[in-house]
Design a protein around this motif. Structure first.
Motif, PDB file in Angstrom:
ATOM      1  N   ALA A 178       0.837  -1.210   0.000  1.00 30.99           N
ATOM      2  CA  ALA A 178       0.000   0.000   0.000  1.00 30.99           C
ATOM      3  C   ALA A 178       0.866   1.252   0.000  1.00 30.99           C
ATOM      4  O   ALA A 178       0.588   2.215   0.705  1.00 30.99           O
ATOM      5  N   ARG A 179       1.906   1.239  -0.805  1.00 30.57           N
ATOM      6  CA  ARG A 179       2.784   2.403  -0.883  1.00 30.57           C
ATOM      7  C   ARG A 179       2.006   3.631  -1.320  1.00 30.57           C
ATOM      8  O   ARG A 179       1.118   3.550  -2.159  1.00 30.57           O
ATOM      9  N   THR A 180       2.353   4.766  -0.740  1.00 32.72           N
ATOM     10  CA  THR A 180       1.724   6.076  -0.905  1.00 32.72           C
ATOM     11  C   THR A 180       0.415   6.199  -0.123  1.00 32.72           C
ATOM     12  O   THR A 180      -0.217   7.259  -0.137  1.00 32.72           O
ATOM     13  N   PHE A 181       0.024   5.122   0.587  1.00 35.07           N
ATOM     14  CA  PHE A 181      -1.201   5.194   1.390  1.00 35.07           C
ATOM     15  C   PHE A 181      -0.918   4.997   2.883  1.00 35.07           C
ATOM     16  O   PHE A 181      -1.790   4.589   3.643  1.00 35.07           O
ATOM     17  N   ASP A 182       0.304   5.304   3.286  1.00 36.37           N
ATOM     18  CA  ASP A 182       0.600   5.479   4.707  1.00 36.37           C
ATOM     19  C   ASP A 182      -0.037   6.786   5.177  1.00 36.37           C
ATOM     20  O   ASP A 182      -0.136   7.749   4.392  1.00 36.37           O
ATOM     21  N   SER A 215     -14.320   0.067  -6.710  1.00 39.04           N
ATOM     22  CA  SER A 215     -12.945  -0.133  -6.271  1.00 39.04           C
ATOM     23  C   SER A 215     -12.140   1.148  -6.447  1.00 39.04           C
ATOM     24  O   SER A 215     -12.341   1.912  -7.400  1.00 39.04           O
ATOM     25  N   LEU A 216     -11.230   1.375  -5.516  1.00 36.68           N
ATOM     26  CA  LEU A 216     -10.331   2.520  -5.615  1.00 36.68           C
ATOM     27  C   LEU A 216      -9.080   2.204  -6.426  1.00 36.68           C
ATOM     28  O   LEU A 216      -8.196   3.053  -6.559  1.00 36.68           O
ATOM     29  N   LEU A 217      -8.994   0.996  -6.955  1.00 35.70           N
ATOM     30  CA  LEU A 217      -7.790   0.577  -7.674  1.00 35.70           C
ATOM     31  C   LEU A 217      -7.455   1.492  -8.854  1.00 35.70           C
ATOM     32  O   LEU A 217      -6.304   1.949  -8.974  1.00 35.70           O
ATOM     33  N   ASN A 262      -3.841   5.892 -10.863  1.00 27.76           N
ATOM     34  CA  ASN A 262      -3.606   7.208 -11.469  1.00 27.76           C
ATOM     35  C   ASN A 262      -2.903   8.148 -10.498  1.00 27.76           C
ATOM     36  O   ASN A 262      -2.056   8.958 -10.904  1.00 27.76           O
ATOM     37  N   LYS A 263      -3.239   8.044  -9.220  1.00 26.64           N
ATOM     38  CA  LYS A 263      -2.592   8.876  -8.214  1.00 26.64           C
ATOM     39  C   LYS A 263      -1.099   8.550  -8.116  1.00 26.64           C
ATOM     40  O   LYS A 263      -0.251   9.442  -8.048  1.00 26.64           O
ATOM     41  N   GLY A 272       0.727   9.773 -11.142  1.00 26.20           N
ATOM     42  CA  GLY A 272       0.856  11.214 -11.053  1.00 26.20           C
ATOM     43  C   GLY A 272       1.983  11.642 -10.134  1.00 26.20           C
ATOM     44  O   GLY A 272       2.635  12.659 -10.355  1.00 26.20           O
ATOM     45  N   ARG A 273       2.234  10.830  -9.123  1.00 28.92           N
ATOM     46  CA  ARG A 273       3.333  11.133  -8.199  1.00 28.92           C
ATOM     47  C   ARG A 273       4.656  10.603  -8.711  1.00 28.92           C
ATOM     48  O   ARG A 273       5.695  10.822  -8.095  1.00 28.92           O
ATOM     49  N   LYS A 274       4.602   9.829  -9.794  1.00 27.02           N
ATOM     50  CA  LYS A 274       5.793   9.209 -10.385  1.00 27.02           C
ATOM     51  C   LYS A 274       6.503   8.317  -9.356  1.00 27.02           C
ATOM     52  O   LYS A 274       7.735   8.333  -9.253  1.00 27.02           O
ATOM     53  N   VAL A 275       5.687   7.562  -8.607  1.00 27.96           N
ATOM     54  CA  VAL A 275       6.243   6.618  -7.662  1.00 27.96           C
ATOM     55  C   VAL A 275       6.326   5.261  -8.347  1.00 27.96           C
ATOM     56  O   VAL A 275       5.309   4.740  -8.807  1.00 27.96           O
ATOM     57  N   LEU A 276       7.491   4.712  -8.466  1.00 26.12           N
ATOM     58  CA  LEU A 276       7.684   3.435  -9.168  1.00 26.12           C
ATOM     59  C   LEU A 276       7.958   2.327  -8.191  1.00 26.12           C
ATOM     60  O   LEU A 276       8.449   2.572  -7.104  1.00 26.12           O
TER      61      LEU A 276
END
Length: 269
Positions: free
Chosen positions: A118-122, A254-256, A261-262, A265-269
């Motif tokens: 769940a990266r970016t959802f901390d 679903s929020l998937l 897209n979020k 948009g953050r360019k998190v790989l």
């Protein structure tokens, strides 16, 4: 080791000893008032948590799958399904990802474990929210790890006025030896606090909360009163679960896709 219970301040006495991590003889103490069992001061915890998730926790995936189904009907029956939720000490983030896939706005809190799913959802990734902003806090496989339960529960209440948590209640027949109950788990050294229903009622009273027992391993603390009747019915009966799915459960989006897209948009790989 204090001579007093960490829950009710009652007198404690030694009930048994176990070999923790295969090498440390550790005494376990039980409160004569509320029945809560705690270990002696847990000097071995740094060693126990050299890996945040024990290698013996082979039920992690199936447990999260089962909990996600329970969470859906508990949220829909007693809480606002459109609110925000936080999984406290959420481990690898598996439950957060499953619940977001189901359409619930879940976030993860964990200071010690790497977030894999769940990266970016901390919660640390999100804008800071006022106290008690989350509709519900979940704390699964957490309470038995707490050195100071009351202090840690107070921290949880900063996120939400409602806590859904799992911990196995002590067997009615009592525990005279570490081999009498699998939940002691001295091999990992991570389980150091063991509750009775009475001890959970006392915690609730001290913190001005209501306590609801769903089953022997699943519980709710909350400020507001909730109707626990239907939750217990659905939890205990396949017939009621099927009826719930057929009549009451609305398909959530679903929020998937939005999460993807979020992240892009953050360019998190």
């Amino acid at each position: 080791m204090s001579n007093n219970c960490k829950i009710c301040d009652g007198v404690v006495s030694s009930v048994f000893q176990a070999t923790v991590l295969g090498k440390y003889p550790v005494a376990y103490f039980q409160c004569q008032t509320c029945g809560f069992i705690q270990t002696e001061t847990p000097f071995w915890l740094n060693e126990s948590y050299s890996s945040a998730i024990s290698f013996l926790d082979i039920g992690l995936i199936s447990r999260n799958q089962k909990l996600s189904e329970k969470l859906s009907y508990i949220i829909n029956l007693s809480f606002d399904p459109n609110g925000k939720f936080v999984d406290y000490a959420g481990g690898y983030g598996m439950l957060v990802r499953i619940m977001r896939d189901k359409g619930y706005d879940f976030y993860r809190q964990d200071k010690y474990c790497e977030n894999l799913f769940a990266r970016t959802f901390d919660i640390s990734d999100q804008p800071q929210m006022p106290n008690n902003s989350y509709e519900l806090l979940t704390a699964f496989e957490v309470f038995e790890h707490l050195v100071d339960p009351l202090d840690e529960i107070r921290k949880m209440l900063c996120y939400s006025n409602a806590i859904l948590f799992s911990t196995e209640l002590q067997p009615q027949k009592g525990i005279k030896d570490s081999g009498d109950w699998w939940y002691i788990a001295p091999e990992t050294g991570q389980h150091i606090a063991f509750y009775t229903e009475k001890s959970l009622h006392i915690i609730a009273d001290k913190l001005l909360l209501n306590y609801y027992k769903i089953n022997n391993g699943l519980h709710i603390f909350c400020k507001n009163e909730i109707n626990i009747k239907w939750i217990r019915k659905i939890d205990a009966s396949n017939k009621w679960r099927l009826l719930y799915r057929k009549i009451f459960l609305k398909k959530r989006t679903s929020l998937l896709p939005t999460d993807y897209n979020k992240i892009i948009g953050r360019k998190v790989l």
